[in-house]
Design a protein around this motif. Structure first.
Motif, PDB file in Angstrom:
ATOM      1  N   SER A  71       0.837  -1.193  -0.097  1.00  0.00           N
ATOM      2  CA  SER A  71      -0.017   0.025  -0.144  1.00  0.00           C
ATOM      3  C   SER A  71       0.683   1.218  -0.066  1.00  0.00           C
ATOM      4  O   SER A  71       0.180   2.335  -0.346  1.00  0.00           O
ATOM      5  CB  SER A  71      -1.080   0.099   1.030  1.00  0.00           C
ATOM      6  N   SER A  72       2.080   1.229   0.291  1.00  0.00           N
ATOM      7  CA  SER A  72       3.062   2.327   0.302  1.00  0.00           C
ATOM      8  C   SER A  72       3.405   2.466  -1.069  1.00  0.00           C
ATOM      9  O   SER A  72       4.092   3.758  -1.256  1.00  0.00           O
ATOM     10  CB  SER A  72       4.317   2.251   1.273  1.00  0.00           C
ATOM     11  N   VAL A  73       3.355   1.732  -2.029  1.00  0.00           N
ATOM     12  CA  VAL A  73       4.125   1.797  -3.218  1.00  0.00           C
ATOM     13  C   VAL A  73       2.876   1.815  -4.374  1.00  0.00           C
ATOM     14  O   VAL A  73       2.820   2.560  -5.331  1.00  0.00           O
ATOM     15  CB  VAL A  73       5.070   0.728  -3.673  1.00  0.00           C
ATOM     16  N   GLY A  74       2.084   0.638  -4.260  1.00  0.00           N
ATOM     17  CA  GLY A  74       1.111   0.331  -5.479  1.00  0.00           C
ATOM     18  C   GLY A  74       0.329   1.320  -5.976  1.00  0.00           C
ATOM     19  O   GLY A  74       0.077   1.618  -7.099  1.00  0.00           O
ATOM     20  N   PRO A  75      -0.495   2.096  -4.951  1.00  0.00           N
ATOM     21  CA  PRO A  75      -1.056   3.248  -5.382  1.00  0.00           C
ATOM     22  C   PRO A  75      -0.475   4.210  -6.252  1.00  0.00           C
ATOM     23  O   PRO A  75      -1.215   4.933  -7.133  1.00  0.00           O
ATOM     24  CB  PRO A  75      -1.606   3.688  -4.327  1.00  0.00           C
ATOM     25  N   ARG A  76       0.898   4.432  -6.002  1.00  0.00           N
ATOM     26  CA  ARG A  76       1.652   5.471  -6.686  1.00  0.00           C
ATOM     27  C   ARG A  76       1.632   5.146  -8.207  1.00  0.00           C
ATOM     28  O   ARG A  76       1.815   6.016  -9.276  1.00  0.00           O
ATOM     29  CB  ARG A  76       3.042   5.403  -6.446  1.00  0.00           C
ATOM     30  N   ARG A  77       1.153   3.800  -8.704  1.00  0.00           N
ATOM     31  CA  ARG A  77       1.338   3.455 -10.017  1.00  0.00           C
ATOM     32  C   ARG A  77       0.303   4.240 -10.649  1.00  0.00           C
ATOM     33  O   ARG A  77      -0.017   4.335 -12.061  1.00  0.00           O
ATOM     34  CB  ARG A  77       1.053   1.878 -10.046  1.00  0.00           C
ATOM     35  N   PHE A  78      -0.714   4.578  -9.988  1.00  0.00           N
ATOM     36  CA  PHE A  78      -1.983   5.398 -10.593  1.00  0.00           C
ATOM     37  C   PHE A  78      -1.696   7.043 -10.476  1.00  0.00           C
ATOM     38  O   PHE A  78      -2.780   7.766 -10.744  1.00  0.00           O
ATOM     39  CB  PHE A  78      -3.321   5.076  -9.565  1.00  0.00           C
ATOM     40  N   GLY A  79      -0.526   7.216 -10.691  1.00  0.00           N
ATOM     41  CA  GLY A  79      -0.260   8.753 -10.553  1.00  0.00           C
ATOM     42  C   GLY A  79      -0.653   9.565 -11.684  1.00  0.00           C
ATOM     43  O   GLY A  79      -1.621  10.609 -11.532  1.00  0.00           O
ATOM     44  N   ALA A  80      -0.700   9.196 -12.883  1.00  0.00           N
ATOM     45  CA  ALA A  80      -0.987   9.859 -14.128  1.00  0.00           C
ATOM     46  C   ALA A  80      -2.355   9.646 -14.299  1.00  0.00           C
ATOM     47  O   ALA A  80      -3.149  10.423 -14.631  1.00  0.00           O
ATOM     48  CB  ALA A  80      -0.019   9.226 -15.169  1.00  0.00           C
ATOM     49  N   ILE A  81      -3.253   8.573 -13.745  1.00  0.00           N
ATOM     50  CA  ILE A  81      -4.620   8.318 -13.997  1.00  0.00           C
ATOM     51  C   ILE A  81      -5.272   9.330 -12.996  1.00  0.00           C
ATOM     52  O   ILE A  81      -6.299   9.728 -13.384  1.00  0.00           O
ATOM     53  CB  ILE A  81      -4.727   6.910 -13.669  1.00  0.00           C
ATOM     54  N   ALA A  82      -4.692   9.606 -11.586  1.00  0.00           N
ATOM     55  CA  ALA A  82      -5.405  10.370 -10.886  1.00  0.00           C
ATOM     56  C   ALA A  82      -5.088  11.677 -11.051  1.00  0.00           C
ATOM     57  O   ALA A  82      -6.026  12.524 -11.059  1.00  0.00           O
ATOM     58  CB  ALA A  82      -4.691  10.154  -9.435  1.00  0.00           C
ATOM     59  N   GLN A  83      -4.313  12.095 -11.987  1.00  0.00           N
ATOM     60  CA  GLN A  83      -4.119  13.552 -12.560  1.00  0.00           C
ATOM     61  C   GLN A  83      -5.087  13.759 -13.527  1.00  0.00           C
ATOM     62  O   GLN A  83      -5.806  14.617 -13.619  1.00  0.00           O
ATOM     63  CB  GLN A  83      -2.569  13.746 -13.351  1.00  0.00           C
ATOM     64  N   ALA A  84      -5.398  12.896 -14.398  1.00  0.00           N
ATOM     65  CA  ALA A  84      -6.279  12.845 -15.431  1.00  0.00           C
ATOM     66  C   ALA A  84      -7.727  12.856 -14.840  1.00  0.00           C
ATOM     67  O   ALA A  84      -8.661  13.723 -15.400  1.00  0.00           O
ATOM     68  CB  ALA A  84      -6.573  11.608 -16.371  1.00  0.00           C
ATOM     69  N   GLY A 130       2.273   6.976 -21.122  1.00  0.00           N
ATOM     70  CA  GLY A 130       2.233   5.330 -21.240  1.00  0.00           C
ATOM     71  C   GLY A 130       0.903   4.793 -20.656  1.00  0.00           C
ATOM     72  O   GLY A 130       0.496   3.757 -21.068  1.00  0.00           O
ATOM     73  N   ASP A 131       0.066   5.588 -20.108  1.00  0.00           N
ATOM     74  CA  ASP A 131      -1.265   5.362 -19.476  1.00  0.00           C
ATOM     75  C   ASP A 131      -2.182   5.908 -20.342  1.00  0.00           C
ATOM     76  O   ASP A 131      -3.496   5.796 -19.953  1.00  0.00           O
ATOM     77  CB  ASP A 131      -1.480   5.762 -18.140  1.00  0.00           C
ATOM     78  N   ALA A 132      -1.920   6.504 -21.590  1.00  0.00           N
ATOM     79  CA  ALA A 132      -2.781   7.206 -22.479  1.00  0.00           C
ATOM     80  C   ALA A 132      -4.229   6.339 -22.658  1.00  0.00           C
ATOM     81  O   ALA A 132      -5.181   6.654 -22.619  1.00  0.00           O
ATOM     82  CB  ALA A 132      -2.320   7.648 -23.563  1.00  0.00           C
ATOM     83  N   ASP A 133      -4.057   5.030 -23.224  1.00  0.00           N
ATOM     84  CA  ASP A 133      -5.187   4.239 -23.684  1.00  0.00           C
ATOM     85  C   ASP A 133      -6.034   3.891 -22.285  1.00  0.00           C
ATOM     86  O   ASP A 133      -7.170   3.664 -22.343  1.00  0.00           O
ATOM     87  CB  ASP A 133      -4.566   2.995 -24.247  1.00  0.00           C
ATOM     88  N   ARG A 134      -5.405   3.565 -21.275  1.00  0.00           N
ATOM     89  CA  ARG A 134      -5.921   3.103 -19.968  1.00  0.00           C
ATOM     90  C   ARG A 134      -7.080   4.287 -19.595  1.00  0.00           C
ATOM     91  O   ARG A 134      -8.175   4.217 -19.287  1.00  0.00           O
ATOM     92  CB  ARG A 134      -5.128   2.700 -18.862  1.00  0.00           C
ATOM     93  N   ILE A 135      -6.047   5.345 -19.695  1.00  0.00           N
ATOM     94  CA  ILE A 135      -7.236   6.702 -19.308  1.00  0.00           C
ATOM     95  C   ILE A 135      -8.451   7.219 -20.270  1.00  0.00           C
ATOM     96  O   ILE A 135      -9.476   7.127 -19.698  1.00  0.00           O
ATOM     97  CB  ILE A 135      -6.071   7.892 -19.063  1.00  0.00           C
ATOM     98  N   ARG A 136      -8.024   6.885 -21.415  1.00  0.00           N
ATOM     99  CA  ARG A 136      -9.183   7.141 -22.528  1.00  0.00           C
ATOM    100  C   ARG A 136     -10.451   6.387 -22.350  1.00  0.00           C
ATOM    101  O   ARG A 136     -11.576   6.540 -22.180  1.00  0.00           O
ATOM    102  CB  ARG A 136      -8.513   7.005 -23.882  1.00  0.00           C
ATOM    103  N   THR A 137     -10.051   4.925 -22.136  1.00  0.00           N
ATOM    104  CA  THR A 137     -10.864   3.839 -21.820  1.00  0.00           C
ATOM    105  C   THR A 137     -11.763   4.072 -20.648  1.00  0.00           C
ATOM    106  O   THR A 137     -12.944   4.324 -20.725  1.00  0.00           O
ATOM    107  CB  THR A 137     -10.410   2.474 -21.637  1.00  0.00           C
ATOM    108  N   VAL A 138     -11.080   4.561 -19.473  1.00  0.00           N
ATOM    109  CA  VAL A 138     -11.792   4.682 -18.111  1.00  0.00           C
ATOM    110  C   VAL A 138     -12.703   6.014 -18.119  1.00  0.00           C
ATOM    111  O   VAL A 138     -13.547   6.067 -17.640  1.00  0.00           O
ATOM    112  CB  VAL A 138     -10.783   4.679 -17.001  1.00  0.00           C
ATOM    113  N   LEU A 139     -12.147   7.051 -18.824  1.00  0.00           N
ATOM    114  CA  LEU A 139     -12.731   8.240 -19.026  1.00  0.00           C
ATOM    115  C   LEU A 139     -14.035   7.970 -19.699  1.00  0.00           C
ATOM    116  O   LEU A 139     -15.307   8.615 -19.573  1.00  0.00           O
ATOM    117  CB  LEU A 139     -11.824   9.208 -19.720  1.00  0.00           C
ATOM    118  N   ASN A 140     -13.987   7.489 -20.855  1.00  0.00           N
ATOM    119  CA  ASN A 140     -15.282   7.119 -21.595  1.00  0.00           C
ATOM    120  C   ASN A 140     -16.302   6.162 -20.822  1.00  0.00           C
ATOM    121  O   ASN A 140     -17.257   6.572 -20.826  1.00  0.00           O
ATOM    122  CB  ASN A 140     -14.797   6.222 -23.021  1.00  0.00           C
TER     123      ASN A 140
END
Length: 251
Positions: A71-84, A130-140
């Motif tokens: 939990s101290s590291v894993g959520p940081r993987r979502f940094g760019a996703i949280a920004q979007a 690198g998360d552009a496709d993931r972010i596009r899908t989730v936003l939609n």
């Protein structure tokens, strides 16, 4: 919602936090464990094959603890996703309250078909990383779910409740998507398409419940007063609480 077993997330050699997700500047995190996804994928595959909820709990425990670094590291993987996600919140909050800095291009979409507005929002908000496709899908998906049934879009009709539900949906879908993408071949263990669909729905429901539980209290009060930076913090804080809960599941 839909599982794509051909999608691939991280592998055992990938950094826990890729460069584009390192929004807090703390680096890639510690060296990943060897075969860090193995136990997660084995238990998830057993869950898909049998429907055994204990196997799902074990899979998520392994995912939080080992696959993603805890939990101290894993959520940081979502940094760019949280920004979007914060960008989505900030944009809609500006548009619904006529705050300064509102996009003239987006404001001109008032009264247009909702699908057209969603497409325009997504085009504006998806970053080049690198998360552009993931972010596009989730936003939609998040926008489509929360604005379902609205034919012509009126920004003033976006209530606090809609905005809260949208941000929870966006975070929920981001977590669900990450688990699925990192699952490799686990969802091929289902004997029929119906078995896979059932497993997918159960996983989504679990992610939805735990994300809602941890995120909604962080959004209580006057959500319109939150800044985009604060919304980014809220998302990552909720994801961290989800990881902590999964770490407590019986291994």
């Amino acid at each position: 919602m839909g599982t794509s077993t051909s999608s691939r997330g991280a592998n055992n050699r990938s950094p826990l936090v890729p460069p584009w997700a390192d929004v807090d500047g703390q680096g890639p995190g510690p060296d990943p464990e060897d075969n860090r996804f193995r136990s997660f994928r084995i238990h998830l595959g057993r869950f898909v094959a049998t429907g055994d909820g204990q196997q799902l709990s074990k899979a998520l425990n392994c995912y939080a603890r080992s696959s993603t670094g805890g939990s101290s590291v894993g959520p940081r993987r979502f940094g760019a996703i949280a920004q979007a996600g914060a960008g989505l919140f900030g944009t809609l909050n500006q548009l619904r309250t006529n705050l300064p800095g509102v996009s003239v291009k987006l404001a001109a979409l008032a009264g247009r078909p909702t699908r057209e507005v969603i497409d325009a929002l997504v085009d504006v908000l998806v970053p080049e990383n690198g998360d552009a496709d993931r972010i596009r899908t989730v936003l939609n998906e998040a926008l489509s779910v929360c604005l379902d049934g609205v034919s012509a879009f009126d920004f003033a009709s976006i209530t606090d409740e809609i905005l809260i539900n949208l941000m929870v949906a966006y975070t929920t879908l981001s977590i669900f998507q990450a688990v699925v993408m990192d699952s490799d071949k686990a969802f091929t263990k289902g004997s029929t398409p119906e078995t896979v669909e059932r497993a997918e729905k159960e996983l989504m429901q679990l992610v939805q419940v735990v994300t809602d539980k941890h995120m909604k209290p962080l959004l209580s009060g006057n959500i319109s007063q939150l800044t985009t930076n604060e919304m980014q913090v809220v998302q990552l804080a909720a994801i961290k609480e989800v990881w902590k809960e999964w770490e407590e599941y019986q291994p």
